[in-house]
Design an enzyme around this catalytic site. Structure first.
Site, short mmCIF file in Angstrom:
data_model
loop_
_atom_site.label_atom_id
_atom_site.label_comp_id
_atom_site.label_asym_id
_atom_site.label_seq_id
_atom_site.Cartn_x
_atom_site.Cartn_y
_atom_site.Cartn_z
N HIS A 17 25.24 34.21 11.84
CA HIS A 17 25.17 34.05 10.28
C HIS A 17 23.70 33.80 9.97
O HIS A 17 22.95 34.40 9.10
CB HIS A 17 26.21 33.58 9.63
CG HIS A 17 27.63 34.37 9.69
ND1 HIS A 17 28.52 33.17 10.05
CD2 HIS A 17 28.21 34.93 9.57
CE1 HIS A 17 29.71 33.72 10.11
NE2 HIS A 17 29.52 34.98 9.80
N LYS A 41 43.57 35.66 3.55
CA LYS A 41 43.19 35.07 4.82
C LYS A 41 43.55 33.53 4.66
O LYS A 41 43.48 33.14 3.56
CB LYS A 41 41.65 35.28 5.04
CG LYS A 41 41.28 36.62 5.74
CD LYS A 41 39.76 36.74 6.19
CE LYS A 41 39.48 37.97 6.52
NZ LYS A 41 38.13 37.80 6.94
N ARG A 90 26.98 43.45 14.78
CA ARG A 90 27.17 42.93 16.28
C ARG A 90 27.38 44.11 17.08
O ARG A 90 26.76 44.42 18.27
CB ARG A 90 28.23 41.73 16.33
CG ARG A 90 27.98 40.64 15.67
CD ARG A 90 29.27 39.81 15.87
NE ARG A 90 29.96 40.29 14.55
CZ ARG A 90 31.07 39.85 14.08
NH1 ARG A 90 31.46 38.58 14.55
NH2 ARG A 90 31.76 40.17 13.31
N SER A 129 32.85 33.73 14.10
CA SER A 129 33.93 32.67 13.60
C SER A 129 34.98 32.32 14.13
O SER A 129 35.38 31.25 14.49
CB SER A 129 33.87 32.65 11.99
OG SER A 129 32.66 32.62 11.26
#
Ligand code: ADP
Length: 161
Positions: A17, A41, A90, A129
Site C-alpha cells: 500500500h 468484514k 497485484r 494484509s
C-alpha cells in the site's frame, strides 16, 4: 489542482500500500488515503486505529491526508469533490474484481468517478494484509511486509510481544 482518493481496508497498511501511496502522491497534487468502514468484514484493527497507523506511516508525505468513510465511494468522492480513485493491482486475479468495481463506480457516478490503477512494484506483488495477519498470528517474521511499528501493533493483537 489534481486530487485523488485511495480507498481501502488497510487492515493494516503494508509496504505494498505504501508503495502505491508514494507513487500516487507523485502523480497527484493531493492524495486522500481513506479507510473504508466495511460492516461486512471483521477487521483486526478498528477504523480509528487504522487511520492512526496510516497517519504515522504517511507522515513524511506532505500532500497525503488520511480519512475514513462509510457507504458508497461515489457518494464520498462527490462530497469531497474528487473525481479519481486510486487502486493497486497485484495480479490478474485482482484485475477482474477491480475492473468490475471501477466500471460500477463509473456507471453509478454517471461518469464522474474514474479509477486509476497503479501496478504493484514486483517486490510487493506477493503482499496482502491477510497474509501478513496470518503469518503474524503464528508469530512469524513480517518485518519485510510492514513498518516496524505496525509489526509491533499486529503482534500485540495476537498476544505476541
Ligand atoms: P480492499 O480495499 O480490497 O479491502 P486492501 O485494503 O487490502 O483491500 O487494498 C486496497 C488497495 O490496495 C486495493 O486496490 C489492492 O489491490 C491494493 N493493494 C493491496 N496490496 C497491494 C500490494 N502489495 N501492491 C499493490 N497494491 C496493493
Amino acid at each position: 489542482m489534481k486530487a485523488a482518493i485511495y480507498p481501502g481496508s488497510f487492515d493494516p497498511v503494508t509496504y505494498g500500500h505504501l508503495d502505491i501511496i508514494r507513487r500516487a502522491a507523485e502523480i497527484f497534487d493531493e492524495l486522500t488515503v481513506s479507510v473504508l468502514n466495511n460492516q461486512l468484514k471483521t477487521p483486526l484493527f478498528s477504523v480509528e486505529e487504522r487511520v492512526k497507523i496510516l497517519e504515522e506511516a504517511t507522515k513524511d508525505f506532505p500532500n497525503v491526508k488520511v480519512d475514513s468513510f462509510s457507504g458508497l465511494l461515489i457518494d464520498y468522492s462527490k462530497k469531497k469533490g474528487v473525481h479519481v480513485a486510486i487502486r493497486g493491482l497485484r495480479a490478474i486475479t485482482d484485475f477482474e474484481y477491480e475492473l468490475q468495481i471501477a466500471q460500477t463506480n463509473k456507471l453509478l457516478s454517471k461518469g464522474e468517478l474514474d479509477t486509476v490503477f497503479l501496478t504493484t512494484s514486483l517486490e510487493y506483488a506477493y503482499l496482502s494484509s491477510s497474509s501478513v495477519k496470518e503469518i503474524a498470528s503464528f508469530n512469524g517474521d513480517i518485518s519485510m511486509c510492514v513498518p516496524e511499528f505496525v509489526a509491533q501493533l499486529i503482534y500485540e493483537k495476537y498476544g505476541h510481544k
